[in-house]
Design an enzyme around this catalytic site. Structure first.
Site, PDB file in Angstrom:
ATOM      1  N   ARG A  27       0.828  -1.207   0.000  1.00 22.74           N
ATOM      2  CA  ARG A  27       0.000   0.000   0.000  1.00 22.74           C
ATOM      3  C   ARG A  27       0.861   1.254   0.000  1.00 22.74           C
ATOM      4  O   ARG A  27       0.339   2.363   0.006  1.00 22.74           O
ATOM      5  CB  ARG A  27      -0.912   0.012   1.232  1.00 22.74           C
ATOM      6  CG  ARG A  27      -2.010  -1.009   1.105  1.00 22.74           C
ATOM      7  CD  ARG A  27      -3.109  -0.756   2.093  1.00 22.74           C
ATOM      8  NE  ARG A  27      -4.200  -1.673   1.853  1.00 22.74           N
ATOM      9  CZ  ARG A  27      -4.982  -2.184   2.799  1.00 22.74           C
ATOM     10  NH1 ARG A  27      -4.786  -1.854   4.055  1.00 22.74           N
ATOM     11  NH2 ARG A  27      -5.955  -2.999   2.492  1.00 22.74           N
ATOM     12  N   GLU A  39      -1.112  -8.678  -5.495  1.00 25.52           N
ATOM     13  CA  GLU A  39      -2.443  -9.187  -5.799  1.00 25.52           C
ATOM     14  C   GLU A  39      -2.401 -10.669  -6.161  1.00 25.52           C
ATOM     15  O   GLU A  39      -3.276 -11.431  -5.784  1.00 25.52           O
ATOM     16  CB  GLU A  39      -3.076  -8.388  -6.956  1.00 25.52           C
ATOM     17  CG  GLU A  39      -3.431  -6.961  -6.594  1.00 25.52           C
ATOM     18  CD  GLU A  39      -4.484  -6.865  -5.493  1.00 25.52           C
ATOM     19  OE1 GLU A  39      -5.167  -7.868  -5.215  1.00 25.52           O
ATOM     20  OE2 GLU A  39      -4.613  -5.782  -4.888  1.00 25.52           O
ATOM     21  N   GLN A  44      -6.023 -16.488  -2.669  1.00 27.04           N
ATOM     22  CA  GLN A  44      -6.067 -17.745  -1.899  1.00 27.04           C
ATOM     23  C   GLN A  44      -5.122 -17.771  -0.708  1.00 27.04           C
ATOM     24  O   GLN A  44      -4.918 -18.827  -0.120  1.00 27.04           O
ATOM     25  CB  GLN A  44      -5.703 -18.965  -2.767  1.00 27.04           C
ATOM     26  CG  GLN A  44      -6.144 -18.921  -4.187  1.00 27.04           C
ATOM     27  CD  GLN A  44      -7.518 -19.493  -4.384  1.00 27.04           C
ATOM     28  OE1 GLN A  44      -8.137 -19.940  -3.428  1.00 27.04           O
ATOM     29  NE2 GLN A  44      -8.019 -19.437  -5.592  1.00 27.04           N
ATOM     30  N   GLY A  83       2.054 -22.097  -2.149  1.00 31.40           N
ATOM     31  CA  GLY A  83       0.994 -22.896  -2.782  1.00 31.40           C
ATOM     32  C   GLY A  83       0.489 -22.294  -4.084  1.00 31.40           C
ATOM     33  O   GLY A  83       0.908 -21.214  -4.488  1.00 31.40           O
ATOM     34  N   TYR A 122     -10.347  -9.578 -11.848  1.00 33.68           N
ATOM     35  CA  TYR A 122     -10.035  -9.028 -10.533  1.00 33.68           C
ATOM     36  C   TYR A 122      -8.659  -8.336 -10.524  1.00 33.68           C
ATOM     37  O   TYR A 122      -8.523  -7.177 -10.125  1.00 33.68           O
ATOM     38  CB  TYR A 122     -10.071 -10.130  -9.452  1.00 33.68           C
ATOM     39  CG  TYR A 122      -9.462  -9.619  -8.177  1.00 33.68           C
ATOM     40  CD1 TYR A 122     -10.200  -8.806  -7.333  1.00 33.68           C
ATOM     41  CD2 TYR A 122      -8.124  -9.858  -7.877  1.00 33.68           C
ATOM     42  CE1 TYR A 122      -9.628  -8.252  -6.200  1.00 33.68           C
ATOM     43  CE2 TYR A 122      -7.533  -9.302  -6.755  1.00 33.68           C
ATOM     44  CZ  TYR A 122      -8.295  -8.511  -5.925  1.00 33.68           C
ATOM     45  OH  TYR A 122      -7.727  -7.949  -4.823  1.00 33.68           O
ATOM     46  N   ASP A 140     -13.956  -9.296  -5.380  1.00 29.85           N
ATOM     47  CA  ASP A 140     -13.408 -10.539  -4.828  1.00 29.85           C
ATOM     48  C   ASP A 140     -14.396 -11.044  -3.767  1.00 29.85           C
ATOM     49  O   ASP A 140     -15.516 -10.515  -3.657  1.00 29.85           O
ATOM     50  CB  ASP A 140     -12.000 -10.307  -4.248  1.00 29.85           C
ATOM     51  CG  ASP A 140     -12.027  -9.465  -2.975  1.00 29.85           C
ATOM     52  OD1 ASP A 140     -13.087  -8.873  -2.650  1.00 29.85           O
ATOM     53  OD2 ASP A 140     -10.983  -9.392  -2.292  1.00 29.85           O
TER      54      ASP A 140
END
Ligand code: SF4
Length: 362
Positions: A27, A39, A44, A83, A122, A140
């Site tokens: 930010r 992003e 997830q 992941g 998104y 989202d």
């Protein structure tokens, strides 16, 4: 909402955001590369888990040019543990496209960003609004929940039709002057105040505009269409030693978890027994078939679309490895295997192995 009500709603939410927003590293920048990276990592994955990965990644690869020039294995190693590795492969691919087709300059509009590999609605909306000030709303899970409650949206939010409706509402609510801050404010509201369970309505800057709150029906929203049961798959793996080393293999680029390393592994075919699958696996790598039908470790892991159980078998003594390409096969002592990027299920196998007596031999 009437225009005056909409204007008050926007003001209150932005004020709340500016006075209470969490100070997160992404930010503090308008650099599209950094915003894009954050992003993609945040998809997830929880904020707390992302921060260290984000900082480490940028220390190593601070620009889109350095990312494009890096080996995929370097990127996978930096991503290890986060992941959903497809994200990192697409990130690497998109960096290559930016360098080769856009002379290293980030595309600056929602539509042009969406042409890049791995960037959907998104992410394109997030980069376009935060880095370039384009008035496009992000949608989202947090945004869906907030809007579903604000508007008492009475259809499932996790369908294509639901997404289109909510996107239209989000675009209508969007504050046009500072769309980046606005998008982050709505997401922040969903993450911290309009939580899935027990939303903190009394502290919510939007409670005067919220239909679900007014009617005391916040727990009825969002409406979620139930997903089908997650299938369960079974796999077998072989711990194959050659002297002090163990055989690791690299997954193909076009496979799930492509480019990551693991013990030789195969999924069971329908109605195949563990024993038959182990035999098939050993033959595929020209290895001796393990003698014991008892696994030395068993692990379970959950992916988004299926659950997986892997049975690890101790390989038979093998003297020589038939010549296999070194970019897809490595022999390494277990304690040196950390240099290879591996997926979470493989890490679980290694952890389970450490807990067995077998590990003492290394
Ligand atoms: S009032 Fe409650 S339900 Fe409505 S947006 Fe705020 S936190 Fe969510």
């Amino acid at each position: 909402m009437q225009p005056s009500e909409l204007s008050t709603f926007r003001q209150s939410l932005l004020q709340w955001y500016h006075s209470t927003a969490r100070d997160l590293p992404w930010r503090r920048t308008r650099d599209p590369y950094r915003i894009w990276l954050s992003e993609i990592m945040l998809q997830q994955t929880r904020v707390a888990a992302v921060i260290d990965y984000y900082n480490r990644f940028l220390e190593e690869l601070p620009t889109v040019g350095t990312l494009a020039a890096a080996e995929l294995q370097t990127v996978l190693k930096l991503w290890e543990g986060l992941g959903y590795y497809r994200r990192s492969r697409l990130l690497h691919k998109a960096a290559g496209v930016i360098v080769e087709e856009h002379s290293g300059q980030f595309p600056q509009t929602f539509e042009s960003l969406k042409q890049l590999p791995g960037i959907g609605d998104y992410t394109a909306a997030a980069i376009a609004s935060i880095a370039f000030g384009e008035p496009v709303a992000v949608v989202d899970g947090n945004v869906k929940r907030v809007i579903a409650r604000l508007k008492q949206y009475n259809k499932p939010v996790n369908t294509n039709a639901g997404y289109k409706d909510l996107k239209n509402i989000a675009d209508h609510l969007l504050e046009q002057e500072s769309p980046g801050d606005w998008n982050q404010a709505v997401m922040e509201l969903g993450a911290r105040i309009c939580r899935p369970k027990r939303p903190l309505c009394e502290s919510c800057p939007a409670h005067q505009n919220c239909e679900a709150y007014r009617e005391n029906r916040t727990s009825a929203y969002p409406i979620i269409k139930k997903k089908e049961a997650v299938p369960h798959k079974t796999g077998v793996a072989i711990l194959q030693r050659f002297g002090d080393s163990v055989l690791f293999t690299r997954r193909g680029e076009d496979e799930m978890l492509g480019g990551l390393w693991e013990f030789p592994i195969r999924l069971l075919k329908e109605e195949e027994t563990l024993r038959d699958a182990v035999r098939r696996l050993a033959q595929a790598y020209d290895l001796p078939v393990p003698r014991s039908s008892e696994p030395i470790a068993v692990i379970a892991h959950e992916y988004t679309h299926f659950k997986l159980t892997i049975y690890l078998f101790e390989g038979n003594e093998a003297r020589e490895l038939s010549s296999l390409p070194s970019d897809t096969h490595r022999l390494l002592p277990l304690h040196q295997s950390g240099e290879l990027p591996m997926h979470r299920a493989q890490h679980k196998l290694m952890e389970a192995l450490q807990n067995t007596q077998q590990a003492l031999k290394f």
